[in-house]
Design an enzyme around this catalytic site. Structure first.
Site, mmCIF file in Angstrom:
data_model
loop_
_atom_site.group_PDB
_atom_site.id
_atom_site.type_symbol
_atom_site.label_atom_id
_atom_site.label_comp_id
_atom_site.label_asym_id
_atom_site.label_seq_id
_atom_site.Cartn_x
_atom_site.Cartn_y
_atom_site.Cartn_z
ATOM 1 N N ALA A 1 0.801 -1.227 0.000
ATOM 2 C CA ALA A 1 0.000 0.000 0.000
ATOM 3 C C ALA A 1 0.833 1.277 0.000
ATOM 4 O O ALA A 1 0.294 2.356 -0.246
ATOM 5 C CB ALA A 1 -0.935 0.008 1.205
ATOM 6 N N TYR A 2 2.137 1.183 0.272
ATOM 7 C CA TYR A 2 2.963 2.385 0.284
ATOM 8 C C TYR A 2 3.098 2.926 -1.137
ATOM 9 O O TYR A 2 3.698 2.296 -2.010
ATOM 10 C CB TYR A 2 4.351 2.097 0.852
ATOM 11 C CG TYR A 2 4.364 1.699 2.313
ATOM 12 C CD1 TYR A 2 3.268 1.936 3.140
ATOM 13 C CD2 TYR A 2 5.475 1.079 2.881
ATOM 14 C CE1 TYR A 2 3.282 1.571 4.472
ATOM 15 C CE2 TYR A 2 5.497 0.725 4.221
ATOM 16 C CZ TYR A 2 4.393 0.963 5.010
ATOM 17 O OH TYR A 2 4.410 0.606 6.335
ATOM 18 N N ALA A 3 2.504 4.105 -1.359
ATOM 19 C CA ALA A 3 2.476 4.729 -2.680
ATOM 20 C C ALA A 3 1.908 3.772 -3.724
ATOM 21 O O ALA A 3 2.310 3.785 -4.883
ATOM 22 C CB ALA A 3 3.861 5.210 -3.091
ATOM 23 N N HIS A 4 0.959 2.942 -3.268
ATOM 24 C CA HIS A 4 0.242 2.015 -4.164
ATOM 25 C C HIS A 4 1.213 1.142 -4.969
ATOM 26 O O HIS A 4 1.061 0.967 -6.181
ATOM 27 C CB HIS A 4 -0.678 2.787 -5.102
ATOM 28 C CG HIS A 4 -1.838 1.972 -5.585
ATOM 29 N ND1 HIS A 4 -2.905 1.638 -4.774
ATOM 30 C CD2 HIS A 4 -2.102 1.410 -6.792
ATOM 31 C CE1 HIS A 4 -3.764 0.918 -5.467
ATOM 32 N NE2 HIS A 4 -3.309 0.761 -6.686
ATOM 33 N N GLY A 5 2.205 0.593 -4.286
ATOM 34 C CA GLY A 5 3.141 -0.328 -4.933
ATOM 35 C C GLY A 5 4.433 0.316 -5.375
ATOM 36 O O GLY A 5 5.420 -0.392 -5.659
#
Length: 341
Positions: A54-58
């Site tokens: 989920a960090y920066a959506h991958g």
């Protein structure tokens, strides 16, 4: 750099773990600069990297994957799943269906064929813990995952997961990732003792209390910390009052606030590693400069006076809140049933 055993896994990790949440769209958008930061941390002896899908959506995983080309075998690599990765209601949570998809996506982004540690980012009350552990066990048996862990689990949930794993013959959680800092010591009461009892490694996040323990946010003063405009816990008067007592303690000891905060986080015998999340090289350099700091009993006693052991001063905005506290209907009987007569 000294190394500690991650629970009873036999894996040795550095007391500082490099968190990759600030690499990508929500922090440092320069991939090359982020990779240099990662390499600097590795060169300094940090051998543990923690990220999440989920960090920066991958994007964070993609940056870490590029940074580890040629160095993958030297790193203990951890990532997480649970938070939403799309509009589809099944692209989230801890179900077998999503776990099996999410792990393949993370492996692709990280450019590796295995994860040293795969963690559920948050508990999932809608999914049977046996379902989750069964899927994660299959990943271990397939060789795609070496060990599994949890994050922000209440002590009772940790015990239940250990019990289910033993009774059902499943792989058990080997690590827990809770928040921990001078301002948030609640896990000292139950989570850390329970983790120690079950031989789990503990990887604590936000040891700098989301920036409050850097000294950049002061009561009644303007701050240049960008996130201060978004998070309520950074303007919590109770937390700011505690910081105003901690600052002179650090000054008297001749320590930077960041060094005091990090040294505190890794001093607890139940803590394996504290996760740092630098956005810039300057921030990383500051944290690395404090790796040899040891706090005396006198300093730790004074911290205990400011924030008593096992207590929290306020709550982080992103902390896990159990459904029983989130949903009024779970703690209120129907109106007609509330009276004693």
């Amino acid at each position: 750099m000294q190394y500690r055993v991650l629970g009873r896994t036999g894996i040795r990790v550095s007391p500082y773990a490099l968190g990759a949440m600030m690499f990508g769209a929500h922090g440092n958008t320069d991939h090359d600069d982020s990779i240099r930061i990662i390499h600097k941390a590795l060169d300094a002896g940090i051998n543990f990297i923690d990220t999440a899908d989920a960090y920066a959506h991958g994007e964070s995983e993609e940056i870490v994957g590029k940074a580890l080309k040629g160095r993958r075998d030297d790193v203990v690599l951890a990532t997480k799943l649970h938070l939403p990765m799309g509009d589809d209601p099944n692209q989230r949570g801890n179900s077998r269906r999503w776990i099996m998809t999410a792990v393949e996506n993370s492996l692709r982004r990280l450019q590796t064929d295995h994860l040293d540690l795969y963690q559920i980012h948050r508990p999932d009350p809608d999914t049977d813990i046996e379902e989750t552990l069964s899927a994660l066990s299959d990943l271990i048996h397939s060789g795609k995952v070496r060990a599994i862990g949890s994050s922000t689990m209440p002590a009772s949930d940790i015990v239940e997961a250990q019990w289910v794993a033993e009774r059902r013959g499943l792989e058990r959680f080997r690590t827990e990732q809770p928040t921990y800092s001078i301002l948030n010591r609640g896990i000292e009461a139950e989570v850390l003792p329970v983790a120690q009892r079950h031989g789990m490694g503990t990887l604590v996040w936000s040891p700098l209390a989301q920036g409050l323990l850097t000294g950049r946010i002061r009561k009644g003063q303007q701050t240049d910390l960008r996130r201060a405009a978004y998070f309520k816990h950074l303007s919590d008067e109770r937390r700011l009052d505690a910081v105003e007592q901690i600052i002179p303690l650090a000054e008297k000891a001749g320590l930077r606030m960041t060094h005091l905060a990090m040294a505190f986080a890794i001093a607890h015998p139940g803590v394996t590693s504290a996760i740092i999340g630098p956005r810039t090289m300057e921030q990383l350099d500051d944290l690395l400069a404090g790796v040899d700091v040891t706090l005396t009993d006198e300093i730790l006693d004074r911290i205990d006076e400011i924030v008593p052991p096992g207590t929290d001063v306020g709550t982080l905005d992103m902390a896990y809140v159990p459904p029983a506290l989130q949903r009024p209907a779970l703690r209120r009987r129907p109106v007609g049933e509330r009276a004693a007569a």
